[in-house]
Structure formats: C-alpha cells, structure tokens
Write an enzyme that holds these catalytic residues in place. Structure first.
Site, PDB file in Angstrom:
ATOM      1  N   SER A  52       1.676 -10.049  -0.616  1.00 25.04           N
ATOM      2  CA  SER A  52       1.567  -8.207  -1.586  1.00 25.04           C
ATOM      3  C   SER A  52       1.517  -7.561  -0.262  1.00 25.04           C
ATOM      4  O   SER A  52       1.792  -6.922   0.702  1.00 25.04           O
ATOM      5  CB  SER A  52      -0.002  -8.032  -1.891  1.00 25.04           C
ATOM      6  OG  SER A  52      -0.895  -9.237  -1.257  1.00 25.04           O
ATOM      7  N   LYS A 106       1.551  -1.267   0.366  1.00 24.25           N
ATOM      8  CA  LYS A 106       0.040   0.298  -0.129  1.00 24.25           C
ATOM      9  C   LYS A 106       1.007   0.979   0.158  1.00 24.25           C
ATOM     10  O   LYS A 106       0.113   2.125  -0.689  1.00 24.25           O
ATOM     11  CB  LYS A 106      -1.265   0.155   1.278  1.00 24.25           C
ATOM     12  CG  LYS A 106      -2.305  -1.096   1.557  1.00 24.25           C
ATOM     13  CD  LYS A 106      -2.989  -0.574  -0.307  1.00 24.25           C
ATOM     14  CE  LYS A 106      -3.975  -1.444   0.336  1.00 24.25           C
ATOM     15  NZ  LYS A 106      -4.979  -1.041  -0.749  1.00 24.25           N
ATOM     16  N   GLU A 139      -9.587   5.963   3.053  1.00 24.69           N
ATOM     17  CA  GLU A 139     -10.857   5.153   3.674  1.00 24.69           C
ATOM     18  C   GLU A 139      -9.820   3.677   4.247  1.00 24.69           C
ATOM     19  O   GLU A 139      -8.752   3.358   3.293  1.00 24.69           O
ATOM     20  CB  GLU A 139     -11.670   5.008   2.506  1.00 24.69           C
ATOM     21  CG  GLU A 139     -10.939   4.005   0.995  1.00 24.69           C
ATOM     22  CD  GLU A 139     -10.270   4.508   0.368  1.00 24.69           C
ATOM     23  OE1 GLU A 139      -9.923   5.835   0.030  1.00 24.69           O
ATOM     24  OE2 GLU A 139      -9.419   3.349  -0.213  1.00 24.69           O
TER      25      GLU A 139
END
Lengths: 408, 275
Positions: free
Chosen positions: A390, A101, A123
């Site tokens: 990830s 991220k 968010e």
C-alpha cells in the site's frame, strides 16, 4: 467459510443500505449540525459517481497525475524463498506521493470542487493522508488545513514539512492522546464550524455515511485493476488477498471487487504492536468490541466504561482505535479473516522484502507482508496470493533505524 | 407529566424562562459535583444538565474537552455519574436532571440496563449528542419504557422536515444549538436565533431551549426573550477550570454567574410583562 451463515448476504455490493448500514455497523452517528452536510455530500456523491464527465475527469487524473494503473508484480525470488504460494504485489507504493491514499484524495478533491467548496481539511496520523490531501489541494488550487496530533508531529517531521511545502496549514492537536483519533475529532470540529465553504476529506473507510462507502469506491480501483491483472498475467483469479488494516481503506479497496468471487480468501492484517496478550496494540477487530466512535458503529479499542483507549503500533498508519464498518461486517459474516502481526514480525518482513526484491515497503504494508510470510509456506506453489503493497517505506527509515539503534 | 414537562409548565404559568446550567460530572474531581448541583439550584437553576465524560467529545470545544479529561483522570464512568444523580435526588426530588453525553458509554452498558439504571437514579432526560433520531430507535424504546425524556438537538441547518421528524420522537424540551460550531465558541446571533425559533414553534409545541454561546447575564437575558430555556455550559466550565486547584471556591463562583443570569432573565420577563 461463513462463521455465521445466517449473516451471509447475497450480494455484497448491496452494502451499505440506504442509511449507510453494513449489517449492524456503519450508520450516521453525528451531532445534528452535521446531518445536513453529510446528506448534502451523499446526494452530490450519488449524482457524480454516475456522471460520465466526472468519471472521465477522475480517470484522467488517476492515469496522468497519480500514475495508474499500478503494476501487479510477481515477486518470484521472495516467493521461492518463502517456499510456497506465488506472491504478487499490488504496487500502490508507485503512486504519486507513494501510497494508495491519493486514489481517495483525488476523488474527494474533485468532488469538493464540483460541490463549490473552496477549502479542504483532513486528519492525518503518519502524514500520508495529509500529504495526499495537501497534494490534491495544491493541484486543484484549494485552501488546505491538516490536523495532526502533537505526538505524531514529533514522530513525522518530514511529512509535516512536505505538507507545508505543498501550501497546507498543519495544525497541531493537543487534546486527548494527541494522536490520529484526536486529529479526527478536531477535523470534525473544524468542519461543523466551517460547513459552508469546507469539504472534509476523510482518509479512510470510517466516519458517518457516506464516507465508508465513498472512500471504498474511490479505493476499489486497486481491486479492479488487480483482478484484471491477475486474469491477464496468471490466467486466473488469486487464491488469497492480504492487506494491512488501520482504518482499512487499502484493504477494502483490494477486497471489494473480489467479494463475490467465493474462491478468493481475504486476510486483513492489524497492528499487533507488542502482541495481543500485552494489550499494547492497535487491533480492534482481533481484540476489541463493537461500539460507536467518529460517526459509525464498528469494532473499537475501549475500556469497560466505553472510553476509547490509546493504541500502539510501530506503524503510525495502523495506530487507530477503530476500523471501517465494512470490515466489522466482513469479519462477523466470515467473508474476510482478520489477524494481527506484531511490530517485530513487521520489521522482519520489511527487511526481508527489501533485501530479496529491492523494494522498501511502508511499515503499514510490512504487516501484510509479514502475514504473507506465514501464509505462503502453508500453500502449494501453484497458489496465488496478492499482497497490497500500500505504500513505500522511505517515510519509515528513521523509525527502522532508531529501532536498531542507528542514527541516520 | 414528567418532571421536565412539569417544570416547564410551572415556569410558563409563572411567566419565567428556564435557566439550565451544564457542568461535566466529576470535574475537577468527583466530590465537587453533587454539592455543586445543589448550589446551582439554590442560585436559580431550574433544571440541571450533567455532562457524562467521554474520551472523544467530538461536538465540544476545548473548554469541555478539558473538563472531560479532568474527570476521566478520576475514572468518572457513566455508572459513577448515575451514582451522583442518585445522591443529588436524595435531597432534591423536584429539580429535573438531564444527562448529556456521547453514545459509546451507553452502548457499552447496554440500552435497557442504562435506561433502568438512569430511572432508578432519578434521571429525567437524556441527550445523546451523537445519536440523531435516524439511529436512535433502540435507545428510544428503552427510554420510553421507563418514562425518561429523550432530548434532541436542533441546529440552524435543520430543515422543517427534520424538525418535524425530531419533534415526533423528542419530549421534555428541544435543545436548539444557536450556531454551526462547537460548544464554547463566541458566535451567538440572537436575531438569527429568534428567526429560527419562530419557524420551529410553527412546527412543534415542545418547549425549546437554546444553548451554545451564552456566556453572561446579558446574553442569557437576550436569549431568554426568545427561548423557553437558556442553557449555559462552557462559561461555567471555564470557571471550574480556573478553580481546579481551589475546588472549595467553585460553588460560590458558579452561583455568582447563575444568580446574575437569573436576575437578568427575570428582569427581562418583567419588562415584557409590563410592556
């Protein structure tokens, strides 16, 4: 491979078009008040993405702050155990904050500062994007507000506290299903109210144009590195790529630089929950229909009236009723295949990788690993499969423990 | 001339401004809506705006979100909303009805099927909040075929160039959002609205209604001094929320607000005329 050859474009990197369309998907489906800020964002991004100083600044932060490049690791023991293709793991779990991220929040955070914005909002579902946003806001000295569904706040107390430690204000969203989609609605409402000083850092490859393309570009470093590393370490390109798909940012980041490599197959893995047949899942590409939500046209989980329905996945990061529009396009063109993995299969993969390789994967990434467990044994041992790992699984150990009746 | 254009022309001739109440269809239950529409017309509404409930009303504040949730508990679909309009039309052939909602329920029904069903039910205008003109081509074609007016939003940050572009495809009236924000917020600045409306009027002859932030007779009168129409939504929906358990009292409560707004707006116009 194309299921519909007429849809097959010549140059994948030409997408989206000038209006943000990937074939029939994407676009800008927002209320009038947001048209000006998304255009302002598009113009700023177009300018900065080609600005050598901005690129150098981002590259420096990605190297020295995020810790890139992330390794491509040949999981030899796990490959041998599965008895087929060689599996390489792209170790996005080793990034600062523990997931892919931050590649995106670093990029958007710097963009926000260049645009003169002093406040960022985001968010979050599981909290990973919220933590990555709060981290970058702290690093850049910006005010940060993160919207999170009330249900998710209950499920992810540690990440809520992490965000608060980082100086962010976490706002509990009580509307709708009180999960990620409602947090996104609320962030949009904040943005439309505070446009003048606020930058909205969307966490995935969804939302109105330019977000799907911009977030993809920031995440495409995953695929660019993996492509170079595969050539360096294995002497050739991989035969297949596997990544989990919630909104789809880690998957598009891995896939995109390989799209023109025709020999590379791509598999996006959705949250199959209790199984597609149960209806209790988070797999819009596998079992949804095209529609419009959150600023873009894409596949959605919706009822016959066009209302968005609640999703289920053991992994909060996959628990979203939409998906990035480029994935919708890759599905229709047949360039990528999309499959679903159940909660149970993901948990099996979680344990398998942990015990065999000493790597605790995030539950999101465990879905990609679970599909690798199915695919690898069907391929010869000289084939290469890259799985995007990830995120790391520390955040999920309470969920896994609870699933096994253990209180940590 | 469409029913909406006809209504605005008649009001202009009479020196009055349009009062447009918004309620979410099916809130707090489906039986309330049609009688409420008639009651609002009796209290002085010139057009009625009916909200189509959606699970994810991104442009709305908490008051209208909650209204959507109440209606969706009764599974009030777009088709049910059209049935309500048809039922209203059986008794009222004069008052224009505008649907306001989000695109996805329309997408699911299909543009052509929706346009025809809306026409058959007696809908006069359609405002799709999350459909800017750039994406509206397909729906505009279908609405045009059945002569339903596409209503579009303008906002404080809409450039002159965009106002022209939007006015080129809009008809009926343009809906000016009085501030940057969501429905129900308290940020109305009538002076700023007047300045922007003057600029908009230099670019188009389509009547301009103003919504967002109009909560009482005074703010309705103030806005009516500068706009062709006053749209009031959250202030009414809040009363519905308060009376959700006593739905029999909703008609009277909303009529009271609208009557006061009507009187204040008409008094404002008389004052202008006598000046």
């Amino acid at each position: 491979m194309a299921t519909n050859p007429a849809l097959k474009p010549n140059h994948w990197s030409d997408f989206p078009d000038a209006n943000g369309h990937f074939g029939p998907y994407g676009g800008r489906f927002v209320a009038e008040t947001l048209m000006e800020p998304i255009e302002e964002l598009r113009v700023a991004y177009e300018r900065l993405r080609n600005d050598p100083e901005f690129i150098a600044e981002l590259d420096r932060d990605l190297a020295q702050y995020v810790g890139r490049p992330s390794p491509l690791y040949h999981a030899e023991r796990w490959s041998a155990k599965l008895g087929g293709a060689q599996i390489y793991l792209k170790r996005e779990d080793l990034n600062h904050t523990g997931a892919h991220k931050i590649n995106n929040t670093m990029g958007q955070g710097l963009l926000a500062r260049h645009m003169g914005k002093t406040r960022v909002i985001g968010e979050t579902g599981a909290g990973q994007h919220g933590v990555a946003t709060a981290t970058v806001a702290a690093r850049l000295g910006m005010e940060c507000v993160v919207y999170m569904g009330a249900e998710d706040i209950k499920r992810q107390a540690i990440n809520v506290y992490r965000m608060r430690l980082l100086g962010a204000t976490v706002i509990s969203v009580e509307s709708g299903s009180k999960t990620l989609k409602d947090a996104l609605n609320e962030a949009m409402r904040d943005w439309v109210t505070n446009i003048d000083n606020t930058f909205y850092i969307i966490g995935t490859v969804a939302g109105p144009h330019p977000y799907p393309a911009m977030v993809r570009d920031f995440q495409a470093i995953i695929g660019r590195e993996a492509r170079t590393q595969s050539l360096d370490q294995a002497g050739r390109l991989p035969d297949a790529l596997i990544a989990c798909v919630g909104g789809g940012s880690n998957a598009i980041g891995l896939f995109h630089p390989f799209l023109d490599d025709e020999g590379v197959a791509m598999y996006g893995v959705e949250g199959g929950g209790d199984g597609i047949a149960s209806g209790h899942h988070a797999a819009p590409l596998s079992a949804g229909k095209p529609g419009v939500l959150h600023g873009n046209r894409t596949y959605l989980m919706e009822d016959a009236d066009g209302q968005i329905i609640e999703t289920h996945s053991i992994s909060a990061g996959l628990d979203y009723p939409g998906v990035g529009p480029e994935h919708a396009w890759l599905k229709d063109t047949g360039r990528a295949q999309y499959v679903a993995i159940t909660d149970t299969e993901a948990l099996d993969a979680f344990h398998s990788l942990t015990r065999v390789e000493g790597i605790i994967p995030a539950l999101e990434s465990s879905h990609a690993l679970a599909y690798a467990m199915k695919l690898a044994p069907t391929l010869d041992q000289d084939k290469i499969v890259i799985v995007n790992l990830s995120g790391r699984g520390d955040k999920d150990i309470h969920t896994v423990a609870a699933h096994e009746g253990i209180t940590v | 001339m469409s029913r909406i254009a006809g209504r605005f022309a008649a009001l202009a001739k009479a020196g009055r401004k349009a009062l447009i109440p918004y309620v979410t269809a099916g809130d707090p239950n489906p039986d309330v809506t049609v009688p409420l529409m008639h009651a609002m017309v009796a209290a002085g509404a010139d057009l009625v705006e009916l909200g189509v409930p959606f699970s994810d009303p991104m442009a709305d504040g908490p008051v209208i979100q909650a209204a959507c949730e109440r209606a969706l508990k009764h599974r009030v679909s777009l088709r049910k909303v059209l049935e309500m309009v048809r039922s209203f039309r059986a008794q009222d052939q004069d008052t224009p009805v505008i649907l306001m909602g989000y695109l996805n329920p329309v997408e699911v029904m299909g543009y052509a099927a929706f346009a025809q069903a809306a026409k058959d039910a007696g809908v006069d205008g359609v405002l799709t909040v999350d459909l800017p003109p750039e994406e509206a081509g397909g729906l505009l074609d279908e609405l045009k075929k059945v002569a339903i007016d596409p209503i579009f939003l303008l906002s404080p940050n809409t450039s002159d160039e965009r106002v022209r572009k939007i006015a080129a495809v809009a008809s009926g009236f343009l809906y000016y959002v009085s501030f940057k924000g969501v429905t129900g917020a308290n940020r109305l600045d009538v002076g700023a609205v007047a300045t922007k409306l003057n600029a908009i009027r230099k670019l188009t002859d389509i009547p301009v209604g103003v919504g967002f932030g109009i909560r009482d007779a005074q703010s309705a009168a103030d806005v009516s001094a500068v706009a062709d129409a006053v749209v009031v939504g959250s202030a009414l929906v809040k009363r519905i929320a308060d009376l959700a358990e006593q739905p029999a009292n909703i008609d009277a409560s909303l009529s009271e607000v609208l009557t006061a707004m009507r009187q204040a707006m008409d008094a404002q116009q008389r004052a202008v005329a006598n000046r």
